[in-house]
Design a protein around this motif. Structure first.
Motif, PDB file in Angstrom:
ATOM      1  N   ALA A   1       7.002  -5.569  -1.803  1.00 33.25           N
ATOM      2  CA  ALA A   1       5.878  -6.327  -1.237  1.00 33.25           C
ATOM      3  C   ALA A   1       6.108  -6.774   0.197  1.00 33.25           C
ATOM      4  CB  ALA A   1       5.574  -7.540  -2.112  1.00 33.25           C
ATOM      5  N   THR A   2       7.356  -7.013   0.568  1.00 31.53           N
ATOM      6  CA  THR A   2       7.675  -7.438   1.929  1.00 31.53           C
ATOM      7  C   THR A   2       8.151  -6.281   2.807  1.00 31.53           C
ATOM      8  OG1 THR A   2       9.949  -7.996   1.275  1.00 31.53           O
ATOM      9  CG2 THR A   2       8.299  -9.749   1.142  1.00 31.53           C
ATOM     10  N   ARG A   3       8.018  -5.066   2.276  1.00 32.67           N
ATOM     11  CA  ARG A   3       8.608  -3.925   2.987  1.00 32.67           C
ATOM     12  C   ARG A   3       7.627  -2.762   3.181  1.00 32.67           C
ATOM     13  NH1 ARG A   3      12.396  -6.585   0.036  1.00 32.67           N
ATOM     14  NH2 ARG A   3      14.463  -6.868   0.969  1.00 32.67           N
ATOM     15  N   THR A   4       6.347  -3.038   3.045  1.00 29.27           N
ATOM     16  CA  THR A   4       5.345  -2.017   3.326  1.00 29.27           C
ATOM     17  C   THR A   4       4.089  -2.683   3.865  1.00 29.27           C
ATOM     18  OG1 THR A   4       4.105  -0.142   2.416  1.00 29.27           O
ATOM     19  CG2 THR A   4       4.354  -2.070   0.989  1.00 29.27           C
ATOM     20  N   HIS A   5       3.313  -1.929   4.637  1.00 31.25           N
ATOM     21  CA  HIS A   5       2.069  -2.461   5.195  1.00 31.25           C
ATOM     22  C   HIS A   5       0.880  -2.197   4.268  1.00 31.25           C
ATOM     23  CE1 HIS A   5       4.071  -3.455   8.896  1.00 31.25           C
ATOM     24  NE2 HIS A   5       4.451  -2.208   9.089  1.00 31.25           N
ATOM     25  N   GLU A   6       0.997  -1.162   3.446  1.00 29.72           N
ATOM     26  CA  GLU A   6      -0.131  -0.776   2.604  1.00 29.72           C
ATOM     27  C   GLU A   6       0.399  -0.102   1.340  1.00 29.72           C
ATOM     28  OE1 GLU A   6      -4.279   1.879   2.957  1.00 29.72           O
ATOM     29  OE2 GLU A   6      -2.840   1.812   4.617  1.00 29.72           O
ATOM     30  N   ILE A   7      -0.340  -0.279   0.236  1.00 31.43           N
ATOM     31  CA  ILE A   7       0.019   0.410  -1.008  1.00 31.43           C
ATOM     32  C   ILE A   7      -1.172   1.210  -1.522  1.00 31.43           C
ATOM     33  CG2 ILE A   7       1.770  -1.266  -1.716  1.00 31.43           C
ATOM     34  CD1 ILE A   7      -0.384  -2.363  -3.725  1.00 31.43           C
ATOM     35  N   ALA A   8      -0.850   2.266  -2.261  1.00 32.39           N
ATOM     36  CA  ALA A   8      -1.862   3.040  -2.985  1.00 32.39           C
ATOM     37  C   ALA A   8      -1.188   3.534  -4.264  1.00 32.39           C
ATOM     38  CB  ALA A   8      -2.358   4.213  -2.144  1.00 32.39           C
ATOM     39  N   PHE A   9      -1.659   3.028  -5.404  1.00 35.34           N
ATOM     40  CA  PHE A   9      -1.035   3.351  -6.686  1.00 35.34           C
ATOM     41  C   PHE A   9      -2.069   3.900  -7.665  1.00 35.34           C
ATOM     42  CE2 PHE A   9       1.916  -0.561  -5.964  1.00 35.34           C
ATOM     43  CZ  PHE A   9       2.700   0.167  -5.083  1.00 35.34           C
ATOM     44  N   ALA A  10      -1.639   4.826  -8.491  1.00 38.55           N
ATOM     45  CA  ALA A  10      -2.427   5.276  -9.642  1.00 38.55           C
ATOM     46  C   ALA A  10      -1.489   5.241 -10.850  1.00 38.55           C
ATOM     47  CB  ALA A  10      -2.966   6.685  -9.426  1.00 38.55           C
ATOM     48  N   VAL A  11      -1.863   4.449 -11.861  1.00 39.34           N
ATOM     49  CA  VAL A  11      -0.966   4.203 -12.988  1.00 39.34           C
ATOM     50  C   VAL A  11      -1.694   4.482 -14.302  1.00 39.34           C
ATOM     51  CG1 VAL A  11       0.631   2.550 -14.027  1.00 39.34           C
ATOM     52  CG2 VAL A  11       0.009   2.311 -11.609  1.00 39.34           C
ATOM     53  N   PHE A  12      -1.098   5.310 -15.165  1.00 38.01           N
ATOM     54  CA  PHE A  12      -1.654   5.516 -16.497  1.00 38.01           C
ATOM     55  C   PHE A  12      -1.507   4.227 -17.309  1.00 38.01           C
ATOM     56  CE2 PHE A  12      -0.753  10.073 -15.620  1.00 38.01           C
ATOM     57  CZ  PHE A  12      -1.995  10.581 -15.931  1.00 38.01           C
ATOM     58  N   THR A  13      -2.558   3.849 -18.032  1.00 38.26           N
ATOM     59  CA  THR A  13      -2.524   2.625 -18.826  1.00 38.26           C
ATOM     60  C   THR A  13      -2.431   2.935 -20.317  1.00 38.26           C
ATOM     61  OG1 THR A  13      -4.889   2.377 -19.295  1.00 38.26           O
ATOM     62  CG2 THR A  13      -4.116   1.701 -17.100  1.00 38.26           C
ATOM     63  N   ASP A  14      -2.347   1.863 -21.104  1.00 43.20           N
ATOM     64  CA  ASP A  14      -2.134   2.024 -22.542  1.00 43.20           C
ATOM     65  C   ASP A  14      -3.358   2.521 -23.310  1.00 43.20           C
ATOM     66  OD1 ASP A  14      -3.688  -0.245 -22.426  1.00 43.20           O
ATOM     67  OD2 ASP A  14      -2.243  -1.560 -23.430  1.00 43.20           O
TER      68      ASP A  14
END
Length: 232
Positions: free
Chosen positions: A123-136
């Motif tokens: 969280a303190t080491r990137t400017h932007e995130i993009a995630f795709a996560v399979f859920t239950d």
């Protein structure tokens, strides 16, 4: 030591792209939601390069991290692309490549052993995130019939965990893959690697499940996340 799910992906590496049009579609959708054109990109759980192959802008450096050796061997490499065959949760590994402009992960974070610790670290080491996560809710019918608990994370819990560290836009999408028969459906699960290498049914139970499976498709639910860390 390679985790069970990493071994499963590695074992099926040369069949992976042929059996994972779904993962490729997820990568396309995830990348389409990114607005900034990041110069330094780090991909957690890069696999054979679905994200890297689909980036539409020129970047200075792309680093893909994945613990499955055979998958890493299939990933594109160049003067601007580096592939690291290691655990993407390792702070020692991440230290070498963070901070970055964009931290991306498509269809991989559900395998994390301690996702909360990973999110806190990045969280303190990137400017932007993009995630795709399979859920239950992925393979919901399969789990309902077998009586086994899903090993995948819950979407609400994931969202709460991410919202504690990032300002985000979330989207949940459901996908269905159709098959000619139940046997083809179960072969897909095995060949794709998305079963995580977990074999918790006996041979007899598996055969019975194949014979009695009521539909010719598999359900998938994916939580998409695009965001930025909270400002210190």
């Amino acid at each position: 030591m390679i985790a069970k799910h990493a071994h499963e992906f590695s074992k099926n590496a040369y069949r992976y792209d042929a059996h994972n049009a779904l993962q490729q579609s997820i990568a396309d959708y995830l990348i389409a939601g990114i607005t900034a054109r990041a110069a330094r990109v780090v991909d957690l759980g890069c696999g054979s390069g679905a994200v890297c192959k689909r980036l539409t802008w020129n970047y200075e450096r792309f680093v893909g991290i994945d613990s499955a050796p055979a998958m890493c061997a299939l990933h594109p490499q160049s003067d601007t692309i580096e592939v690291v065959c290691d655990d993407f949760e390792s702070q020692e590994v991440l230290q070498a490549f963070l901070p970055c402009d964009l931290l991306i992960s498509s269809s991989a974070l559900q395998w994390a052993n301690d996702l909360e610790a990973l999110l806190s670290y990045v969280a303190t080491r990137t400017h932007e995130i993009a995630f795709a996560v399979f859920t239950d809710r992925t393979f919901q019918t399969l789990y309902d019939l077998s009586g086994l608990p899903s090993f995948l994370p819950n979407a609400k819990e994931l969202r709460k965990m991410i919202e504690q560290r990032f300002t985000c836009r979330f989207e949940i999408k459901t996908f269905e893959l159709f098959f000619e028969d139940s046997l083809s459906l179960f072969r897909y699960i095995k060949k794709s690697g998305v079963s995580g290498g977990q074999k918790r049914l006996s041979v007899a139970q598996t055969k019975q499940l194949i014979q009695n499976y009521p539909q010719r498709h598999l359900e998938f639910e994916v939580l998409f996340v695009w965001g930025t860390p909270f400002k210190a």
